[in-house]
Design a protein around this motif. Sequence first.
Motif, PDB file in Angstrom:
ATOM      1  N   ILE A 187       0.857  -1.213   0.227  1.00  0.00           N
ATOM      2  CA  ILE A 187      -0.057  -0.063  -0.265  1.00  0.00           C
ATOM      3  C   ILE A 187       0.939   1.548   0.374  1.00  0.00           C
ATOM      4  N   TYR A 188       2.651   1.899   1.105  1.00  0.00           N
ATOM      5  CA  TYR A 188       2.249   2.682   0.691  1.00  0.00           C
ATOM      6  C   TYR A 188       4.370   2.327  -0.067  1.00  0.00           C
ATOM      7  N   TYR A 189       4.197   3.533  -0.330  1.00  0.00           N
ATOM      8  CA  TYR A 189       5.691   3.398  -0.708  1.00  0.00           C
ATOM      9  C   TYR A 189       6.480   4.450  -0.728  1.00  0.00           C
ATOM     10  N   GLY A 229      -5.481   0.011  -3.337  1.00  0.00           N
ATOM     11  CA  GLY A 229      -4.973  -1.040  -2.009  1.00  0.00           C
ATOM     12  C   GLY A 229      -5.471  -0.682  -1.114  1.00  0.00           C
ATOM     13  N   ILE A 230      -5.825   0.252  -0.932  1.00  0.00           N
ATOM     14  CA  ILE A 230      -5.855   1.306   0.632  1.00  0.00           C
ATOM     15  C   ILE A 230      -7.535   0.574   1.003  1.00  0.00           C
ATOM     16  N   ASP A 231      -7.882   0.531   1.387  1.00  0.00           N
ATOM     17  CA  ASP A 231      -9.651   0.423   1.556  1.00  0.00           C
ATOM     18  C   ASP A 231      -9.926   1.958   2.595  1.00  0.00           C
ATOM     19  N   ASP A 232     -11.347   2.260   2.775  1.00  0.00           N
ATOM     20  CA  ASP A 232     -11.591   3.399   3.716  1.00  0.00           C
ATOM     21  C   ASP A 232     -11.207   3.941   4.720  1.00  0.00           C
ATOM     22  N   PRO A 233     -11.643   2.617   5.827  1.00  0.00           N
ATOM     23  CA  PRO A 233     -11.032   3.350   7.097  1.00  0.00           C
ATOM     24  C   PRO A 233      -9.190   2.951   6.898  1.00  0.00           C
ATOM     25  N   ALA A 234      -8.603   2.995   6.425  1.00  0.00           N
ATOM     26  CA  ALA A 234      -6.787   2.924   6.026  1.00  0.00           C
ATOM     27  C   ALA A 234      -6.678   4.363   5.738  1.00  0.00           C
ATOM     28  N   LEU A 235      -7.939   4.707   4.454  1.00  0.00           N
ATOM     29  CA  LEU A 235      -7.461   5.585   4.157  1.00  0.00           C
ATOM     30  C   LEU A 235      -7.462   7.160   4.944  1.00  0.00           C
ATOM     31  N   GLN A 236      -9.112   6.897   5.518  1.00  0.00           N
ATOM     32  CA  GLN A 236      -9.113   7.365   6.890  1.00  0.00           C
ATOM     33  C   GLN A 236      -8.139   8.043   8.144  1.00  0.00           C
TER      34      GLN A 236
END
Length: 116
Positions: free
Chosen positions: A69-71, A88-95
């Motif tokens: 996800i992160y780079y 690759g990131i879902d909404d809870p992780a994006l929030q």
Amino acid sequence: MGATFERVKKLGVKLPGVVVDKYFGMPALKLDGQMLACMASHKSAEPGTLVVRIDFFERDLRVANEPDIYYLKPHYVNYACVLARLSGIDDPALQDLLESGWKFIKTKRARPGRPR
């Protein structure tokens, strides 16, 4: 999950003081006039990448723990930010990521000797 800025905007504007704007011609979220998150414009970033300002320690943890996800790319190494693949990131992780960026900017602005 999608790789569009619409998801970012929908979640980001829920944070106090966050507004939709542009940064280097790309869609962005700003807080107190500072870039909080924007779609990556540098040619080294993958398409559908969001740049979010966070501190270096948190960035390094995110990249180490979730490299899918992160780079990071060399252009961004000296900046307090992380690159996130929106696909690759879902909404809870994006929030959570946007909240980290919001706290980073608020903390940075609140340091002694800095104008508020």
